[in-house]
Write an enzyme that holds these catalytic residues in place. Structure first.
Site, short mmCIF file in Angstrom:
data_model
loop_
_atom_site.label_atom_id
_atom_site.label_comp_id
_atom_site.label_asym_id
_atom_site.label_seq_id
_atom_site.Cartn_x
_atom_site.Cartn_y
_atom_site.Cartn_z
N CYS A 14 0.85 -1.20 0.00
CA CYS A 14 0.00 0.00 0.00
C CYS A 14 0.89 1.25 0.00
CB CYS A 14 -0.87 -0.01 1.24
SG CYS A 14 -1.82 -1.52 1.38
N ARG B 97 3.12 1.59 -7.53
CA ARG B 97 3.11 0.43 -6.62
C ARG B 97 1.88 -0.43 -6.82
NH1 ARG B 97 6.18 2.00 -1.74
NH2 ARG B 97 4.80 0.81 -0.41
N TRP C 160 -3.31 -1.88 -1.74
CA TRP C 160 -3.07 -3.09 -2.52
C TRP C 160 -3.61 -4.21 -1.62
CZ3 TRP C 160 -1.23 -5.06 -7.08
CH2 TRP C 160 -0.83 -6.39 -7.09
N ASN D 120 -0.03 0.03 6.13
CA ASN D 120 0.57 -0.87 5.15
C ASN D 120 1.20 -2.00 5.94
OD1 ASN D 120 1.72 -2.01 2.88
ND2 ASN D 120 3.49 -0.65 2.86
N GLY D 121 0.86 -3.24 5.60
CA GLY D 121 1.43 -4.39 6.32
C GLY D 121 0.34 -5.36 6.72
N GLU E 176 13.43 -22.25 -15.73
CA GLU E 176 13.19 -20.84 -15.41
C GLU E 176 14.38 -19.98 -15.80
OE1 GLU E 176 10.70 -19.23 -14.85
OE2 GLU E 176 11.39 -17.31 -14.07
N LYS F 20 14.13 -16.86 -18.42
CA LYS F 20 14.57 -15.50 -18.07
C LYS F 20 15.58 -14.99 -19.11
CE LYS F 20 12.11 -14.20 -14.89
NZ LYS F 20 11.15 -15.07 -15.49
N GLU G 272 13.69 -14.27 -22.47
CA GLU G 272 12.70 -13.17 -22.53
C GLU G 272 13.35 -11.82 -22.24
OE1 GLU G 272 9.49 -13.34 -19.72
OE2 GLU G 272 10.73 -14.17 -18.16
N HIS H 279 20.44 -37.68 -25.22
CA HIS H 279 19.39 -38.17 -26.16
C HIS H 279 19.18 -37.20 -27.30
CE1 HIS H 279 18.46 -41.44 -23.39
NE2 HIS H 279 18.59 -40.55 -22.41
N LYS I 297 2.63 -8.18 -19.34
CA LYS I 297 2.72 -8.61 -17.94
C LYS I 297 1.67 -9.67 -17.65
CE LYS I 297 4.19 -8.96 -13.84
NZ LYS I 297 5.44 -9.74 -13.67
C1 AGP Z 1 7.42 -14.68 -16.66
O1 AGP Z 1 8.69 -14.02 -16.64
C2 AGP Z 1 6.66 -14.44 -17.90
N1 AGP Z 1 6.47 -13.03 -18.08
C3 AGP Z 1 5.43 -15.29 -18.10
O2 AGP Z 1 5.89 -16.56 -18.40
C4 AGP Z 1 4.43 -15.43 -16.93
O3 AGP Z 1 4.99 -16.17 -15.90
C5 AGP Z 1 3.20 -16.18 -17.46
O4 AGP Z 1 2.61 -15.39 -18.46
C6 AGP Z 1 2.17 -16.51 -16.38
O5 AGP Z 1 1.68 -15.34 -15.82
P1 AGP Z 1 0.76 -15.43 -14.49
O6 AGP Z 1 1.62 -16.00 -13.41
O7 AGP Z 1 0.31 -14.04 -14.22
O8 AGP Z 1 -0.39 -16.36 -14.81
#
Ligand code: AGP
Length: 607
Positions: free
Chosen positions: A2, A27, A76, A102-103, A483, A487, A490, A506, A602
């Site tokens: 928040c 935020r 939030w 906030n908390g 992961e 990273k 992307e 394989h 996002k």
């Molecule tokens: C993560 O770095 C990516 N931007 C993407 O894979 C993300 O994790 C995926 O779109 C799922 O999003 P969500 O957790 O909001 O469902």
């Protein structure tokens, strides 16, 4: 997280507060409100949605331009839906006090029950409304508000940054902090209190960073900072902030992503708040649900990788068979053999990912229990799941998901411990020893991150020209390899493949040559000898290797990167920031748009 701002000074306070909240909008929030006292009346105006809705309401409120002391809040949601009755400020039943917070107050339910027994009534689901009424209760025996405020805070447990006002003293604000940020801005004939510096940066660069366990009384002309324990004076040297506004919103970090990587210790601490008591895990959200006969974890992207990692803990500690599915595959499966005692867990930071939401709806049609693990309160997945666990990671601004995965992994570990207790499939000693490690994790990571960042920076400069990368891991490190590869892809647009290390022979090993480096997760566990064999196989074909290792691992590689040792599956909490930082530094070095990578959103709310 928040946003809070309090102002006491010579200007019309409400516009100062509204503009301060606007500078905290990054935020993330779902409601907002302001409070000011005038002519013996406490004005509290709140609205859901954006600040424009609040300003619309304020246009119809008398006295707005007359007051020179006010406070404001952007919420939030962590406890309670994002609706107006839960928006801050919250008032005491007697109408004399208003508070923004906030908390998370861990013991607010107990305090609330005791206050209800004394005749208090509550209009919200928030812990904040409980706290402000606890102060009012203490004021019955402790007329001095500062003392009553302190007494109530000593009774509360958990994290808080609070600002309080009293209608009888319109020009005075009280504030206090415990494990949530609160910064004091020192002006000329005016003073500020806020969750973050951007809120008052246009007015003053002279700040005091309050410490945990400190309480403040402030007016336009002065302030005093006291120790909560005994109300003795606390001494602070003011600091002068050199940041511009944008840097201030990132708390001085170069990007939101870097800030969010470094927030991970706090995310773990916040995720544990209110969920561990007397050495065991409390997940009230799951109490009414049976322990599943089989668990399907369904998610996308990084959230899918969390699920793959969580499977190891849920099967090992809770003996719950787990099947982890990519949501866009699960939703189109022509035969879904779900049975009535099965449960589907959908994991989603945003709570709005189309494929994951579709998978949730299909699971509901099959009549199985559906649980959500989300970061955004009131999101579609949170509302449509039968029960929801919130990761409480705070808004994740950077498109690349970092702290969200850390918070998801923490919740999956807590679920495994919680169901392990309910099934009696894990000894109390084992549960307690895992919790002991989790409770130390924030400090371990906070200490390790600066050195990790330095090492990531060194290695990124050495490998940034690669056009391809392998990430290899075995067991619970395989999801971390996936992961790490995601990273790097992307953020830096370098092609990277996460692979089960045992799969290299394989076929993929045909790709290895001096231009195709490999990042190997080689931790000190039972699979280490196998991982070392794969590492040697890569080197035998002139492949360059970065070996991510912890104590006790002695391998030969082009580059060896030591990270803190953590036991068993929890070692992943040290691997995750390492692969995040390597990708971050590589992308930044290559001049990529780290917080907004090309082609990415996002939240993928379309198929
Ligand atoms: C993560 O770095 C990516 N931007 C993407 O894979 C993300 O994790 C995926 O779109 C799922 O999003 P969500 O957790 O909001 O469902």
């Amino acid at each position: 997280m928040c946003g809070i701002i309090g102002y006491a000074g010579h200007r019309p306070a409400v516009p100062v507060v509204i503009e301060g909240l606007r500078r905290l909008e990054y935020r993330g929030y779902d409601s907002a409100g302001v409070a000011f006292a005038r002519q013996g009346h406490l004005h509290v105006v709140r609205a859901t949605g954006k600040l424009a809705a609040l300003e619309e309401k304020l246009a119809h409120e008398g006295g707005v331009t007359m007051t020179t002391c006010a406070m404001g809040h952007t919420r939030w949601a962590t406890h309670g839906a994002p609706v107006e009755r839960n928006a801050h400020p919250h008032c005491s039943n007697d109408g004399t006090l208003a508070m923004v917070h906030n908390g998370i107050i861990e013991n607010f339910q107990e305090i609330k029950a005791a206050l209800i027994d004394k005749g208090y009534v509550f209009s919200s689901e928030t812990d904040t409304e409980v706290l402000v009424n606890l102060i009012a209760e203490h004021r019955k025996t402790e007329p001095d508000l500062l003392h009553a405020f302190a007494a109530a805070l000593r009774e509360a447990r958990g994290a808080y940054a609070v600002c309080l006002m009293d209608k009888e003293n319109p020009g005075v604000l009280y504030a206090a902090r415990m494990s949530a940020p609160l910064i004091f801005g020192i002006g000329t004939g005016e003073n500020f209190i806020a969750s973050d510096i951007p809120a008052f940066l246009p007015y003053t660069r002279k700040v005091l960073f309050l410490e945990d366990g400190e309480i403040v009384r402030l007016t336009a002309s002065g302030f005093e900072v006291l120790q909560l324990a005994d109300l003795s004076l606390a001494t602070h040297e003011p600091q002068v902030i050199q940041w511009d506004m944008q840097a201030a919103q990132k708390s001085g970090y170069r990007h939101f992503m870097l800030k969010e990587i470094f927030e991970q210790p706090r995310v773990i601490a916040d995720g544990l708040t209110g969920r561990v008591s007397h050495g065991d895990v409390l997940l009230r959200e799951l109490d009414a649900l049976p322990v599943p006969r089989r668990l399907y974890i369904v998610a996308c992207g990084t959230s899918y990788h969390s699920g793959l990692w969580g499977r190891h803990l849920l099967e090992h500690w809770a003996k719950v068979p787990v099947q982890v599915e990519i949501a866009s595959e699960f939703r189109y499966r022509d035969t879904l053999l779900l049975e009535k005692d099965d449960m589907v867990l959908v994991i989603s930071q945003s709570g709005e990912t189309a494929d994951t939401l579709a998978a949730l709806r299909i699971a509901r049609e099959h009549g199985v229990h559906v649980l959500g693990l989300c970061n955004v309160v009131g999101s579609s997945i949170a509302r449509e799941a039968q029960a929801v666990l919130y990761t409480q990671a705070g808004p994740e601004i950077s498109v690349a998901s970092t702290k969200a995965m850390c918070s998801q992994m923490l919740m999956l570990a807590l679920m495994a411990l919680y169901w392990g207790r309910r099934k009696d499939s894990m000894t109390m000693e084992d549960r307690h020893s895992v919790l002991a490690v989790l409770e130390k994790l924030p400090n371990v990571l906070a200490e390790a991150l600066p050195e990790m960042h330095k090492r990531a920076r060194e290695l990124s400069r050495k490998y940034a020209q690669a056009r391809n990368f392998f990430y290899l891991g075995r067991g619970h490190c395989y999801p971390l390899a996936l992961e790490g590869a995601l990273k790097l892809k992307e953020l830096s647009y370098i092609h990277a493949e996460g692979y089960a290390a045992g799969e290299m022979k394989h076929g993929p090993i045909a790709l290895i040559d001096p231009t195709f480096p490999t990042f190997v997760l080689a931790l000190d566990d039972d699979l280490l000898p196998k991982v070392v064999s794969n590492l040697v196989e890569v080197q035998a074909r002139q492949g360059r290797v970065i070996a991510l290792v912890n104590d006790g691992v002695d391998v030969k590689a082009d580059d060896v990167w030591n990270i803190p040792s953590l036991p068993g599956f929890l070692a992943a909490f040290a691997v995750l920031p390492a692969v995040q930082l390597f990708s971050y530094e590589t992308a930044d070095y290559l001049g990529k748009d780290v917080d907004q990578p090309r082609n990415l959103a996002k939240s993928v709310t379309v198929e």
